[in-house]
Design a protein around this motif. Structure first.
Motif, PDB file in Angstrom:
ATOM      1  N   HIS A  51     -25.852 -84.422  56.270  1.00 16.21           N
ATOM      2  CA  HIS A  51     -24.858 -83.496  56.805  1.00 16.21           C
ATOM      3  C   HIS A  51     -24.373 -83.980  58.171  1.00 16.21           C
ATOM      4  O   HIS A  51     -25.176 -84.284  59.059  1.00 16.21           O
ATOM      5  CB  HIS A  51     -25.444 -82.093  56.939  1.00 16.21           C
ATOM      6  CG  HIS A  51     -24.400 -81.055  57.205  1.00 16.21           C
ATOM      7  ND1 HIS A  51     -23.553 -80.595  56.224  1.00 16.21           N
ATOM      8  CD2 HIS A  51     -24.037 -80.406  58.339  1.00 16.21           C
ATOM      9  CE1 HIS A  51     -22.730 -79.703  56.744  1.00 16.21           C
ATOM     10  NE2 HIS A  51     -23.003 -79.561  58.029  1.00 16.21           N
ATOM     11  N   GLY A  52     -23.067 -84.040  58.322  1.00 17.78           N
ATOM     12  CA  GLY A  52     -22.490 -84.498  59.581  1.00 17.78           C
ATOM     13  C   GLY A  52     -22.283 -85.989  59.670  1.00 17.78           C
ATOM     14  O   GLY A  52     -21.610 -86.455  60.590  1.00 17.78           O
ATOM     15  N   SER A  95     -18.127 -78.244  56.889  1.00 19.32           N
ATOM     16  CA  SER A  95     -19.291 -77.379  57.012  1.00 19.32           C
ATOM     17  C   SER A  95     -18.865 -75.906  56.968  1.00 19.32           C
ATOM     18  O   SER A  95     -18.252 -75.476  55.997  1.00 19.32           O
ATOM     19  CB  SER A  95     -20.051 -77.747  58.288  1.00 19.32           C
ATOM     20  OG  SER A  95     -21.319 -77.139  58.326  1.00 19.32           O
ATOM     21  N   LEU A 122     -29.411 -83.247  61.491  1.00 22.42           N
ATOM     22  CA  LEU A 122     -28.252 -82.447  61.884  1.00 22.42           C
ATOM     23  C   LEU A 122     -28.150 -81.067  61.231  1.00 22.42           C
ATOM     24  O   LEU A 122     -27.589 -80.156  61.821  1.00 22.42           O
ATOM     25  CB  LEU A 122     -26.947 -83.223  61.647  1.00 22.42           C
ATOM     26  CG  LEU A 122     -26.772 -84.476  62.520  1.00 22.42           C
ATOM     27  CD1 LEU A 122     -25.437 -85.138  62.226  1.00 22.42           C
ATOM     28  CD2 LEU A 122     -26.874 -84.148  64.005  1.00 22.42           C
TER      29      LEU A 122
END
Length: 308
Positions: free
Chosen positions: A279-280, A156, A204
Motif C-alpha cells: 500500500h502506497g 486509498s 505504510l
C-alpha cells in the motif's frame, strides 16, 4: 514477506515513515512537516478556490492542452481525492500527482480537500466530495472543462470516496461520469477479506491502522454503501472503472472483489494487481513498477477522455 517485495521497493523500505493514526492530530502535523513545497512546472495554471459553500479545491489546467483544444474547446476533467485513511492528508500531499496527471493526460484536475475524521466523521468528507463533484459539473465551462467528460478518482481513502461518488451519481441520475479511478481503494469496513486478516504488519498500511481508520470514520454509525462501497447491493450501470490492487496490501482483496462484482454486473473494468508491491508503493517514483502503475492510470484516463 520481504523477500517477495520488488527489489527497488525493498531498497526504500528503511526510509519510509511509520503510519500510526492513534493520535490523528500529531500524525497530521508530522505528515505536513514531511511534505515538500509544491513544484510549479511550466505549462500549468494552478488556482486555489473555495467552492460549493466551503470546500477547498486546487485546479490544475495544462496550457498546451488548452491551446491544442482551440477556441471554444474544453478538456476532460478529473475530480481527485487524496488518501489518508479518512484521517490525514490534504491537497499538498497529492499535489505532485495532480500536476503530473494534468500535464501527461492533458486534462483539468480538480484536487479536493475534504473534511477528516475523527473530528468530522462520515458523511462529512463524503458530503464535501459530492458537493465538489456537483460544482465541477455545474461550472465546468468556467474552468475550461467539458461537463460531458468528467471522471472521479482517488487513492486509498480517496479511492473509496470516488467509488461512493460513482454510486451516488448513478442513483441520482448524475452528474454523468465517464470514468472512475480506484487506486488501492478503501472499500469495505467489514475487514474480513483474507488479505485484511493476514496483513497486520505491512509497510505504510496494516490491519490495525485500518481498524482505527474505520472506527474514526464511522464513529459508531452503521456503514452504508456511500461509506463503504463494497456494501452496495447493486453495482450495475456504474461508470467504467480502473482498479488497482497491490500484493502486500490489506486492501488488496476488497479491490479485487469489487472489480469482479462490477465485471459481472456488466461494468467495463480494467483491473491491475501488481506483485511485489504494498500500500502506497505506487507513489514511490524510484521503482519501475510504481512508474508503470502511474503511467497505466494516465493512459487509461487519456482513453476515457479521448485524448490523443
Amino acid at each position: 514477506m520481504d523477500h517477495r517485495i520488488d527489489p527497488e521497493l525493498l531498497a526504500v523500505l528503511p526510509y519510509l515513515p511509520t503510519v500510526d493514526i492513534a493520535e490523528p492530530a500529531a500524525f497530521r502535523a508530522a505528515q505536513r512537516a514531511r511534505t515538500q513545497p509544491p513544484q510549479r512546472p511550466d505549462g500549468l495554471l494552478v488556482e486555489d478556490r473555495v467552492v460549493a459553500g466551503g470546500v477547498p479545491v486546487r485546479i490544475y489546467t495544462p496550457t498546451a492542452a488548452v491551446e491544442a483544444a482551440g477556441a471554444g474547446g474544453a478538456l476532460g476533467v478529473l475530480v481527485w481525492f487524496h488518501g489518508g485513511g479518512f484521517v490525514f492528508g490534504d491537497m499538498d500531499s497529492t499535489d505532485g500527482s495532480c500536476v503530473a496527471t494534468a500535464l501527461e493526460v492533458g486534462c483539468v484536475v480538480v484536487n479536493v480537500e475534504y473534511r477528516l475524521a475523527p473530528e468530522n466523521p462520515f458523511p462529512a468528507g463524503f458530503d464535501d466530495a459530492w458537493a465538489a463533484l456537483r460544482w465541477v459539473a455545474e461550472h465546468a465551462s468556467s474552468i475550461g472543462a467539458d461537463a460531458g467528460r468528467i471522471a472521479v478518482g482517488g487513492v486509498s481513502a480517496g479511492g473509496g470516496l470516488a467509488a461512493a461518488l460513482a454510486l451516488r451519481a448513478r442513483d441520482e441520475g448524475g452528474p454523468a461520469l465517464v470514468y472512475q479511478v480506484l487506486d488501492t481503494a478503501v472499500l469495505d469496513d467489514r475487514l474480513d477479506t483474507p488479505s485484511m486478516r493476514e496483513f497486520d504488519a505491512t509497510p505504510l498500511w496494516s490491519r490495525p491502522q485500518a481498524e482505527l481508520s474505520w472506527r474514526y470514520y464511522l464513529a459508531g454509525a452503521e456503514a452504508n454503501a456511500y461509506a463503504a462501497p463494497a456494501r452496495a447491493e447493486d453495482v450495475a450501470n456504474l461508470a467504467p472503472a480502473y482498479i488497482t490492487a497491490n500484493e502486500f496490501d490489506p486492501l488488496r482483496d476488497e479491490a479485487i472483489e469489487y472489480a469482479v462484482r462490477l465485471i459481472r454486473a456488466g461494468v467495463p473494468v480494467e483491473l491491475h494487481h501488481r506483485p511485489g508491491t504494498f500500500h502506497g508503493s505506487n507513489a514511490i517514483p524510484s521503482a519501475e513498477v510504481s512508474r508503470r502503475a502511474l503511467e497505466d492510470i494516465r493512459r487509461a484516463l487519456r482513453a476515457a477522455f479521448r485524448v490523443g
